[in-house]
Design a protein around this motif. Structure first.
Motif, PDB file in Angstrom:
ATOM      1  N   ASP A  51      46.197  26.433  37.573  1.00  0.00           N
ATOM      2  CA  ASP A  51      44.729  26.507  37.576  1.00  0.00           C
ATOM      3  C   ASP A  51      44.234  25.686  38.759  1.00  0.00           C
ATOM      4  O   ASP A  51      44.424  24.473  38.796  1.00  0.00           O
ATOM      5  CB  ASP A  51      44.194  25.948  36.262  1.00  0.00           C
ATOM      6  CG  ASP A  51      42.677  25.860  36.191  1.00  0.00           C
ATOM      7  OD1 ASP A  51      41.992  26.195  37.186  1.00  0.00           O
ATOM      8  OD2 ASP A  51      42.171  25.440  35.134  1.00  0.00           O
ATOM      9  N   PHE A  52      43.597  26.349  39.712  1.00  0.00           N
ATOM     10  CA  PHE A  52      43.124  25.675  40.917  1.00  0.00           C
ATOM     11  C   PHE A  52      41.716  25.112  40.792  1.00  0.00           C
ATOM     12  O   PHE A  52      41.120  24.690  41.785  1.00  0.00           O
ATOM     13  CB  PHE A  52      43.240  26.618  42.121  1.00  0.00           C
ATOM     14  CG  PHE A  52      44.656  26.779  42.581  1.00  0.00           C
ATOM     15  CD1 PHE A  52      45.199  25.904  43.506  1.00  0.00           C
ATOM     16  CD2 PHE A  52      45.455  27.786  42.075  1.00  0.00           C
ATOM     17  CE1 PHE A  52      46.518  26.036  43.921  1.00  0.00           C
ATOM     18  CE2 PHE A  52      46.772  27.927  42.478  1.00  0.00           C
ATOM     19  CZ  PHE A  52      47.300  27.050  43.410  1.00  0.00           C
ATOM     20  N   ILE A  57      41.627  31.212  45.841  1.00  0.00           N
ATOM     21  CA  ILE A  57      42.561  31.586  46.895  1.00  0.00           C
ATOM     22  C   ILE A  57      42.712  33.104  46.909  1.00  0.00           C
ATOM     23  O   ILE A  57      43.001  33.715  45.881  1.00  0.00           O
ATOM     24  CB  ILE A  57      43.947  30.949  46.692  1.00  0.00           C
ATOM     25  CG1 ILE A  57      43.829  29.424  46.630  1.00  0.00           C
ATOM     26  CG2 ILE A  57      44.909  31.333  47.806  1.00  0.00           C
ATOM     27  CD1 ILE A  57      44.234  28.867  45.319  1.00  0.00           C
ATOM     28  N   LYS A  58      42.524  33.688  48.070  1.00  0.00           N
ATOM     29  CA  LYS A  58      42.882  35.092  48.282  1.00  0.00           C
ATOM     30  C   LYS A  58      44.282  35.050  48.889  1.00  0.00           C
ATOM     31  O   LYS A  58      44.453  34.726  50.062  1.00  0.00           O
ATOM     32  CB  LYS A  58      41.904  35.790  49.222  1.00  0.00           C
ATOM     33  CG  LYS A  58      42.222  37.256  49.399  1.00  0.00           C
ATOM     34  CD  LYS A  58      41.224  37.959  50.290  1.00  0.00           C
ATOM     35  CE  LYS A  58      41.613  39.425  50.454  1.00  0.00           C
ATOM     36  NZ  LYS A  58      40.742  40.088  51.432  1.00  0.00           N
ATOM     37  N   HIS A  83      50.781  37.075  38.737  1.00  0.00           N
ATOM     38  CA  HIS A  83      49.472  37.542  38.281  1.00  0.00           C
ATOM     39  C   HIS A  83      48.386  36.637  38.845  1.00  0.00           C
ATOM     40  O   HIS A  83      48.645  35.469  39.149  1.00  0.00           O
ATOM     41  CB  HIS A  83      49.377  37.486  36.753  1.00  0.00           C
ATOM     42  CG  HIS A  83      50.334  38.364  36.049  1.00  0.00           C
ATOM     43  ND1 HIS A  83      50.532  38.295  34.688  1.00  0.00           N
ATOM     44  CD2 HIS A  83      51.161  39.347  36.489  1.00  0.00           C
ATOM     45  CE1 HIS A  83      51.428  39.188  34.314  1.00  0.00           C
ATOM     46  NE2 HIS A  83      51.836  39.842  35.396  1.00  0.00           N
ATOM     47  N   ALA A  84      47.155  37.157  38.899  1.00  0.00           N
ATOM     48  CA  ALA A  84      45.996  36.374  39.326  1.00  0.00           C
ATOM     49  C   ALA A  84      44.816  36.690  38.416  1.00  0.00           C
ATOM     50  O   ALA A  84      44.725  37.792  37.864  1.00  0.00           O
ATOM     51  CB  ALA A  84      45.645  36.687  40.776  1.00  0.00           C
ATOM     52  N   SER A  85      43.911  35.699  38.266  1.00  0.00           N
ATOM     53  CA  SER A  85      42.761  35.870  37.390  1.00  0.00           C
ATOM     54  C   SER A  85      41.661  34.887  37.785  1.00  0.00           C
ATOM     55  O   SER A  85      41.929  33.872  38.438  1.00  0.00           O
ATOM     56  CB  SER A  85      43.178  35.603  35.936  1.00  0.00           C
ATOM     57  OG  SER A  85      42.067  35.628  35.064  1.00  0.00           O
ATOM     58  N   ASN A  86      40.452  35.170  37.356  1.00  0.00           N
ATOM     59  CA  ASN A  86      39.363  34.204  37.509  1.00  0.00           C
ATOM     60  C   ASN A  86      38.865  33.672  36.173  1.00  0.00           C
ATOM     61  O   ASN A  86      38.027  32.776  36.143  1.00  0.00           O
ATOM     62  CB  ASN A  86      38.205  34.808  38.318  1.00  0.00           C
ATOM     63  CG  ASN A  86      38.462  34.677  39.798  1.00  0.00           C
ATOM     64  OD1 ASN A  86      38.835  33.620  40.286  1.00  0.00           O
ATOM     65  ND2 ASN A  86      38.309  35.780  40.518  1.00  0.00           N
ATOM     66  N   TYR A 122      41.047  34.102  43.849  1.00  0.00           N
ATOM     67  CA  TYR A 122      41.308  33.841  42.430  1.00  0.00           C
ATOM     68  C   TYR A 122      41.460  32.352  42.152  1.00  0.00           C
ATOM     69  O   TYR A 122      41.924  31.594  42.994  1.00  0.00           O
ATOM     70  CB  TYR A 122      42.594  34.555  41.982  1.00  0.00           C
ATOM     71  CG  TYR A 122      42.515  36.050  42.068  1.00  0.00           C
ATOM     72  CD1 TYR A 122      41.873  36.781  41.079  1.00  0.00           C
ATOM     73  CD2 TYR A 122      43.077  36.722  43.139  1.00  0.00           C
ATOM     74  CE1 TYR A 122      41.801  38.167  41.160  1.00  0.00           C
ATOM     75  CE2 TYR A 122      43.007  38.112  43.224  1.00  0.00           C
ATOM     76  CZ  TYR A 122      42.368  38.822  42.229  1.00  0.00           C
ATOM     77  OH  TYR A 122      42.306  40.180  42.325  1.00  0.00           O
ATOM     78  N   ARG A 123      41.134  31.995  40.916  1.00  0.00           N
ATOM     79  CA  ARG A 123      41.279  30.607  40.454  1.00  0.00           C
ATOM     80  C   ARG A 123      42.650  30.356  39.819  1.00  0.00           C
ATOM     81  O   ARG A 123      43.237  29.295  39.994  1.00  0.00           O
ATOM     82  CB  ARG A 123      40.185  30.294  39.429  1.00  0.00           C
ATOM     83  CG  ARG A 123      40.353  28.940  38.776  1.00  0.00           C
ATOM     84  CD  ARG A 123      39.283  28.633  37.767  1.00  0.00           C
ATOM     85  NE  ARG A 123      39.608  27.396  37.067  1.00  0.00           N
ATOM     86  CZ  ARG A 123      38.819  26.807  36.204  1.00  0.00           C
ATOM     87  NH1 ARG A 123      37.635  27.328  35.928  1.00  0.00           N
ATOM     88  NH2 ARG A 123      39.190  25.701  35.608  1.00  0.00           N
ATOM     89  N   TYR A 124      43.154  31.303  39.057  1.00  0.00           N
ATOM     90  CA  TYR A 124      44.397  31.132  38.297  1.00  0.00           C
ATOM     91  C   TYR A 124      45.501  32.023  38.861  1.00  0.00           C
ATOM     92  O   TYR A 124      45.257  33.173  39.199  1.00  0.00           O
ATOM     93  CB  TYR A 124      44.204  31.533  36.829  1.00  0.00           C
ATOM     94  CG  TYR A 124      43.145  30.782  36.093  1.00  0.00           C
ATOM     95  CD1 TYR A 124      43.447  29.597  35.420  1.00  0.00           C
ATOM     96  CD2 TYR A 124      41.843  31.254  36.032  1.00  0.00           C
ATOM     97  CE1 TYR A 124      42.472  28.913  34.713  1.00  0.00           C
ATOM     98  CE2 TYR A 124      40.859  30.575  35.330  1.00  0.00           C
ATOM     99  CZ  TYR A 124      41.178  29.408  34.675  1.00  0.00           C
ATOM    100  OH  TYR A 124      40.206  28.742  33.977  1.00  0.00           O
TER     101      TYR A 124
END
Length: 161
Positions: A51-52, A57-58, A83-86, A122-124
């Motif tokens: 979790d950023f 980050i793209k 995987h990526a998510s917000n 994305y954040r995650y």
């Protein structure tokens, strides 16, 4: 400085069999008899999530290391997804790996390019191992030194870690 230890990011996992969340993002692969190692229980679809916080980050590349320790230790990742998510609920598959042999005894670290088309910041980020997805045919996810590269942005109005 380890970003987990400084509170910039958070690391979570489906389970922890050995190691600490800080090992997942520590930039130095510490060798020796008590070498750095993080791995989950042997459960299908085990995962590690970063979790950023206020950062997005793209991604264009990412990398991670297997583990430190004596030579000959197996359980190298072979089949997994990034995987990526917000929101940490709806995930996008950013990269899928099938029979990827980039990690092996004489190559403990590797990097992979990400196709950026259609991606947003994305954040995650989450690494999920497929069932029986390591070199020993188990579902234990073994990794350390996770890094992600790409375009970064700070979101002051987003929730902090």
């Amino acid at each position: 400085v380890n970003p987990y230890m400084s509170g910039v990011i958070r690391v979570d996992a489906s389970s922890i069999k050995k190691g600490s969340p800080k090992d997942v993002v520590d930039g130095a692969l510490k060798q020796g008899p008590d070498g750095q190692v993080f791995y989950t229980e042997n459960v299908p679809y085990s995962w590690v999530m970063i979790d950023f916080g206020n950062y997005r980050i793209k991604p264009s590349y990412y990398s991670f290391s297997h583990r430190a320790g004596p030579p000959g230790l197996g359980f190298f990742m072979r089949n997994w997804e990034l995987h990526a998510s917000n929101d940490s609920e709806q995930w996008v598959v950013v990269r899928k790996h099938t029979n990827d042999k980039s990690l092996y005894p004489s190559a403990l670290s590797a990097s992979w390019q990400i196709d950026e088309s259609g991606l947003v910041p994305y954040r995650y980020f989450r690494v999920v191992i497929d069932p029986d997805g390591n070199s020993e045919g188990s579902s234990a996810l073994v990794m350390s030194c996770f890094e992600i590269y790409g375009d970064w942005e700070f979101t002051a109005d987003g929730p902090a870690v």
